[in-house]
Design an enzyme around this catalytic site. Sequence first.
Site, short mmCIF file in Angstrom:
data_model
loop_
_atom_site.label_atom_id
_atom_site.label_comp_id
_atom_site.label_asym_id
_atom_site.label_seq_id
_atom_site.Cartn_x
_atom_site.Cartn_y
_atom_site.Cartn_z
N ARG A 185 28.91 -7.30 -24.20
CA ARG A 185 27.78 -7.77 -23.39
C ARG A 185 26.76 -8.51 -24.25
O ARG A 185 26.17 -9.50 -23.81
CB ARG A 185 27.14 -6.59 -22.65
CG ARG A 185 26.15 -7.04 -21.61
CD ARG A 185 25.79 -5.96 -20.60
NE ARG A 185 25.24 -6.60 -19.39
CZ ARG A 185 24.01 -6.37 -18.92
NH1 ARG A 185 23.22 -5.53 -19.54
NH2 ARG A 185 23.59 -7.00 -17.84
N HIS A 244 25.54 -12.23 -23.47
CA HIS A 244 24.14 -12.56 -23.14
C HIS A 244 23.49 -13.47 -24.18
O HIS A 244 22.54 -14.18 -23.86
CB HIS A 244 23.33 -11.28 -22.96
CG HIS A 244 23.47 -10.69 -21.60
ND1 HIS A 244 22.50 -9.93 -21.00
CD2 HIS A 244 24.48 -10.79 -20.70
CE1 HIS A 244 22.91 -9.56 -19.79
NE2 HIS A 244 24.12 -10.05 -19.59
N TRP A 254 33.37 0.08 -13.52
CA TRP A 254 34.17 -0.72 -12.58
C TRP A 254 35.60 -0.22 -12.50
O TRP A 254 36.28 -0.42 -11.51
CB TRP A 254 34.18 -2.17 -13.02
CG TRP A 254 32.90 -2.92 -12.85
CD1 TRP A 254 32.53 -3.67 -11.75
CD2 TRP A 254 31.81 -3.04 -13.78
NE1 TRP A 254 31.29 -4.22 -11.96
CE2 TRP A 254 30.83 -3.86 -13.19
CE3 TRP A 254 31.57 -2.53 -15.06
CZ2 TRP A 254 29.62 -4.19 -13.83
CZ3 TRP A 254 30.38 -2.85 -15.70
CH2 TRP A 254 29.42 -3.67 -15.08
#
Length: 292
Positions: free
Chosen positions: A44, A48, A187
Amino acid sequence: QAAKAAANFTPTKDDYQKVYNKIAEVMDEAGEYDDGSFGPVLVRLAWHCSGTYDKASNTGGSNFATMRFEPESLHGGNKGLHIARGVMEGIKKDFPWISYGDLWTLGGVCAIQEMQGPKIPWRSGRIDGFDKDCTPDGRLPDGSQGADHLRSIFYRMGFNDQEIVALSGAHALGRCHSDRSGFEGPWTFSPTTVTNDYYKLLFEEKWVWRKWNGPKQLADKKTGTLMMLPTDYVLTQDKSFKKYAKAYADDQELWFKDFAKVFSQLLELGVPENQWATTEPWIMKTIDEQSE
Ligand code: DDH
C-alpha cells in the site's frame, strides 16, 4: 555501508538485491501485527507514493517520496502508512545511499514477490524531493464511490479500464482497519498470499450491505467475515469493468501477467526517463531462488 554513502558510489543491481533481501527479512518480523506480515502495508505504501501522479501536469508519482512530509503524510488516505514508513526507515539505516522513492517502490515489489505473486520489473533512479513537491489531497481513490470516480482517478494517472481492474486485484492482500480508513476486515481468506481470489470471491459470493455504524461496505452473506468496498463491488456492476474482472477470476495466470505489467508501470509514474539507472527494468530474485 557507511563507506558506500560516501562520494562516487554507484549502486548496481546487486546492491539493490541486498536491499530487497533485507526488506524480505524484516517483512516477516511482524509478530502479532495484523496477519503476521508487513507485506500488505508495504504494498500500500508503494501504491500511495505512486498513485498521486497527474499526467496532465506531470506532477506527483514516486519520484520525490513526498509522503515523508506534511501535509501529504497527514492526508486521510495515508492513515496507517506511518507503520510502513517506519519499517522502511529501519532498512534505510543499513542502506543510506538509496532514495526513499526507490526504497518504497522496491518494498512493494519485494512484498508482492515474496507473498507468491508474479515478478515485478523494477529499476532504480528516483530521487528525494522536498516538502514543496507534496501533492494536493484528493488524488487517491475514495472507497465509498462508484465507477465514475474510479475512472476519473485512474484515467488521470494514464490508466484504462482493463488496468484499473488489474490493479484492484491487489486487494487480495491485507485488510481495512477501522482506525485508519473506517472500513473493516479483509477481502480474502489468505491476506498474505497473492492470488486471484479477490476476483473469484467478487463473483462467487453473495454480497450484502453490512449492518453496522461504520461506512457503507459489503459483507459476504455466507460467513460475514470478508468485505468489499463499494469501489470493489462496482467491478462486477459496470459492464466494461466486469468483462476484465471475470477474465481475471477465471485465469490467475492472466491476472499475474497483467498485474505485473501495470503495477510496474504504476511504480514508475512521474519519474523522468533520464533518471533511470537502466533502459530495461530489472527482475529481482526472490529469497527462495537465491537459496537454490
Ligand atoms: Fe487499496 N485500500 N484501494 N489498493 N489497498 C485499502 C487497503 C489496501 C482503495 C481503498 C483501500 C488499490 C486500490 C484501491 C492495497 C492496495 C491497493 C484500504 C484499507 C482502503 C480503504 C486501509 C486501511 O483501513 O488500513 C480504493 C478505493 C482503491 C481503488 O479505488 C481502486 C490499488 C490499486 C492497490 C495496489 O497496490 C495496486 C493494499 C495492499 C491494502 C492493504 C493494506 C493493509 O494495511 O493491509
